[in-house]
Motif scaffolding. Structure first.
Motif, short mmCIF file in Angstrom:
data_model
loop_
_atom_site.label_atom_id
_atom_site.label_comp_id
_atom_site.label_asym_id
_atom_site.label_seq_id
_atom_site.Cartn_x
_atom_site.Cartn_y
_atom_site.Cartn_z
N LEU A 185 84.35 79.92 31.10
CA LEU A 185 83.19 79.21 30.55
C LEU A 185 82.90 77.93 31.34
N LEU A 186 83.95 77.22 31.73
CA LEU A 186 83.76 75.99 32.51
C LEU A 186 83.22 76.29 33.91
N LYS A 187 83.68 77.37 34.51
CA LYS A 187 83.15 77.73 35.83
C LYS A 187 81.69 78.18 35.74
N ALA A 188 81.35 78.89 34.67
CA ALA A 188 79.95 79.27 34.46
C ALA A 188 79.09 78.04 34.24
N LEU A 189 79.64 77.05 33.54
CA LEU A 189 78.93 75.80 33.32
C LEU A 189 78.69 75.07 34.65
N ARG A 190 79.69 75.10 35.52
CA ARG A 190 79.55 74.45 36.82
C ARG A 190 78.48 75.14 37.67
N MET A 191 78.44 76.45 37.63
CA MET A 191 77.44 77.18 38.39
C MET A 191 76.03 76.87 37.87
N ASP A 192 75.87 76.79 36.55
CA ASP A 192 74.56 76.44 35.99
C ASP A 192 74.16 75.03 36.38
N LEU A 193 75.13 74.12 36.40
CA LEU A 193 74.83 72.74 36.79
C LEU A 193 74.39 72.66 38.24
N GLN A 194 75.06 73.39 39.13
CA GLN A 194 74.67 73.39 40.54
C GLN A 194 73.28 74.00 40.73
N ARG A 195 72.96 74.99 39.91
CA ARG A 195 71.63 75.60 40.01
C ARG A 195 70.55 74.63 39.55
N ILE A 196 70.82 73.87 38.49
CA ILE A 196 69.83 72.93 37.95
C ILE A 196 69.58 71.77 38.91
N LEU A 197 70.64 71.26 39.53
CA LEU A 197 70.55 70.06 40.36
C LEU A 197 70.38 70.39 41.83
N GLN A 198 69.58 71.38 42.12
CA GLN A 198 69.29 71.70 43.51
C GLN A 198 68.43 70.61 44.13
N ALA A 199 68.43 70.58 45.46
CA ALA A 199 67.67 69.55 46.17
C ALA A 199 66.17 69.77 45.96
N VAL A 200 65.50 68.73 45.44
CA VAL A 200 64.06 68.77 45.21
C VAL A 200 63.46 67.49 45.77
#
Length: 214
Positions: free
Chosen positions: A39-54
Motif C-alpha cells: 500500500l505504501l509503495k502504491a501511494l508513492r507511485m501515485d504521488l510521483q504521478r501527481i507531482l510530475q514536472a509541469v
C-alpha cells in the motif's frame, strides 16, 4: 517453498511443535506487514504521478493537484491508523514470541553441543525453524519501515517547487509525516533486521554462559 513446509512437517512429526505455530501469528504478522508495504509503495507511485514536472501550472491544475494530495495524505493517515491498531493487538504475542524463541534457540544450540550422532539433526532443524520464524517478523517490519521512509523521499525528489504555495504546503506536510517510519511497536523493541541480529547475539551469550557452567 519448499523449505518452510518441510520444516513445519518435520517439527510436527517429531512432536516439537514450536511456539510460533500457535494461532499462526508469524504468517499473519508477515502477511500484514508486506500488505502495508504494498500500500505504501502504491501511494508513492501515485504521488510521483501527481507531482510530475509541469511548466507554469494553471490555477485549475493546482487545485486538482491539491485535491489529489489531500486524498494521498488521507490514505497515508489511514495506513498509520491501521498499523497502530494492529500494534495494540499484536504487541503481547510478538513480545512473547521473541522472548520464547530466543530461549528455544539457545537451548537447542546447547543440546547440539551436548549430544552427538543423528540426534543433532533434530536440534539443528528445530533451531533453524525458530530462527526463520523470527526472520519473518523482522524482515516484514523492515520492509514496511523502509517503504514508509521512501514515501517522504519521493515527495522531496519530486517537482514540488514548480507548484504554487498551497501545493507546496501539502507536500511539506507529507514529508514531515513520512519522516517518522511506520512500525509495529512491541514493548522494548521494534521488529527489524537489526533486532534479529541482536536476538542471535543474545542467544550466543546464553550459549557461552552455559558452556562455562557445563
Amino acid at each position: 517453498m519448499p523449505l518452510y513446509p518441510l520444516a513445519y512437517l518435520y517439527s510436527t512429526w517429531s512432536g516439537q511443535v514450536t511456539v510460533y505455530a500457535f494461532i499462526a501469528t508469524d504468517g499473519f504478522f508477515f502477511s500484514f506487514t508486506l500488505y502495508m508495504t504494498f500500500l505504501l509503495k502504491a501511494l508513492r507511485m501515485d504521488l510521483q504521478r501527481i507531482l510530475q514536472a509541469v511548466k507554469k501550472p494553471t490555477p485549475l491544475e493546482c487545485e486538482i493537484c491539491c485535491e489529489q494530495l489531500r486524498i494521498i495524505i488521507d490514505r497515508h493517515n489511514d495506513i498509520v491508523g491501521i498499523v497502530q491498531r494492529f500494534s495494540v493487538i499484536m504487541a503481547a504475542p510478538t513480545f512473547a514470541q521473541f522472548l520464547s524463541a530466543s530461549l528455544v534457540i539457545a537451548t537447542s544450540v546447547i543440546d547440539i553441543l551436548l549430544f552427538s550422532g543423528l540426534n543433532i539433526i533434530r536440534y539443528v532443524v528445530y533451531a533453524s525453524t525458530v530462527s526463520a520464524c523470527l526472520l519473518l517478523y523482522c524482515y516484514g517490519g523492515t520492509e514496511m519501515s523502509l517503504a514508509s521512509m521512501d514515501l517522504g523521499e519521493a515527495a522531496y525528489n519530486s517537482h514540488w517547487y514548480m507548484w504554487n504555495r498551497e501545493v507546496r504546503q501539502r507536500i511539506f506536510l507529507l514529508i514531515m509525516r513520512a519522516q517518522r517510519p511506520i512500525t509495529v511497536r512491541v514493548p522494548f523493541f521494534v521488529p527489524s533486521l537489526p533486532v534479529f541480529t541482536s536476538v542471535i547475539k543474545f542467544t550466543g551469550s546464553i550459549v557461552a554462559l552455559a558452556k562455562t557452567i557445563l
